[in-house]
Write a protein that holds these residues in place. Structure first.
Motif, short mmCIF file in Angstrom:
data_model
loop_
_atom_site.label_atom_id
_atom_site.label_comp_id
_atom_site.label_asym_id
_atom_site.label_seq_id
_atom_site.Cartn_x
_atom_site.Cartn_y
_atom_site.Cartn_z
N ARG A 34 1.89 -11.06 1.87
CA ARG A 34 1.19 -10.06 2.65
C ARG A 34 1.21 -10.45 4.12
NH1 ARG A 34 -3.41 -7.17 -0.35
NH2 ARG A 34 -3.08 -7.67 -2.52
N ARG A 80 -12.69 -7.56 4.30
CA ARG A 80 -11.32 -7.39 3.80
C ARG A 80 -10.58 -8.72 3.65
NH1 ARG A 80 -8.94 -2.49 3.24
NH2 ARG A 80 -10.22 -0.70 3.80
N ASP A 125 -6.91 -7.72 2.70
CA ASP A 125 -6.73 -6.55 1.84
C ASP A 125 -6.61 -5.29 2.69
OD1 ASP A 125 -6.75 -4.60 -0.08
OD2 ASP A 125 -8.65 -5.21 -1.00
N ARG A 126 -5.40 -4.77 2.77
CA ARG A 126 -5.14 -3.56 3.54
C ARG A 126 -5.15 -2.29 2.66
NH1 ARG A 126 -2.85 -7.38 6.68
NH2 ARG A 126 -2.90 -7.01 8.91
N SER A 127 -5.47 -2.43 1.39
CA SER A 127 -5.47 -1.26 0.51
C SER A 127 -6.55 -0.27 0.97
CB SER A 127 -5.70 -1.67 -0.94
OG SER A 127 -6.99 -2.18 -1.13
N CYS A 178 -9.81 -0.89 -0.56
CA CYS A 178 -10.24 -2.29 -0.42
C CYS A 178 -10.53 -2.91 -1.79
CB CYS A 178 -11.45 -2.39 0.50
SG CYS A 178 -11.78 -4.07 1.07
N GLY A 206 -8.05 -4.83 -3.57
CA GLY A 206 -7.02 -5.81 -3.91
C GLY A 206 -7.62 -6.97 -4.69
#
Length: 166
Positions: free
Chosen positions: A4, A124, A139-141, A144, A146
């Motif tokens: 990531r 995050r 976590d860029r989902s 949030c 992940g």
């Protein structure tokens, strides 16, 4: 291990510190002068840096909804010793929060966390749920949610274990 992108801004410092230990192999970057260099650490600073690292890892695990990996000093107790300075620009009123002493790692981490709290990025920064990993990732989902540092390794292993258990 992590494929990531790094955490944004000063939060990258926190992520880098947590990721100085590869739990699976036991390799610790803080064992070498080269590994300590990005953090401005000398050999006598290592025990305190390790304590800070593991307290940060516990918070990253909590951000991901996982219990602490072991007993650690509460992060708030460590950060209470970090002197910070609020500077206000006389022309436009812009305020910044910085470490009172730029070299001490604890103050730099405290300033990074304070900035991450302001911009909303702190929750995050998480740690992988895989017990042999616990690598910090950002976590860029959108939701949030992940769970793993990388789907290609830790995520795939977890899914394969669940599949085999069925």
């Amino acid at each position: 291990m992590n494929d990531r992108a790094p955490a944004p801004g000063a939060l990258a410092l926190v992520q880098a510190l947590v990721n100085t230990l590869d739990i699976e192999s036991g390799a610790d970057l803080l064992d070498t002068a080269e590994g300590r260099k990005p953090f401005g650490l000398a050999a006598p600073d290592v025990p305190a840096a390790r304590e800070l690292r593991e307290s940060l890892r516990a918070v990253c695990l909590a951000h991901a909804g996982h219990p602490p990996h072991r007993d650690v000093t509460p992060l708030g107790r460590l950060l209470a010793r970090a002197p910070l300075v609020v500077s206000v620009d006389g022309h436009d009123g812009a305020a910044t929060l910085t470490a009172a002493e730029p070299a001490p790692l604890l103050s730099r981490v405290a300033a990074a966390i304070a900035q991450a709290l302001v911009d909303g990025t702190w929750p995050r920064l998480k740690a992988c749920e895989a017990p042999a990993c616990h690598w910090a990732y950002y976590d860029r989902s959108p939701a949030c949610r992940g769970r793993w540092c990388t789907m290609s390794v830790c995520g795939a292993r977890a899914k394969m274990r669940r599949y085999r258990a069925k």
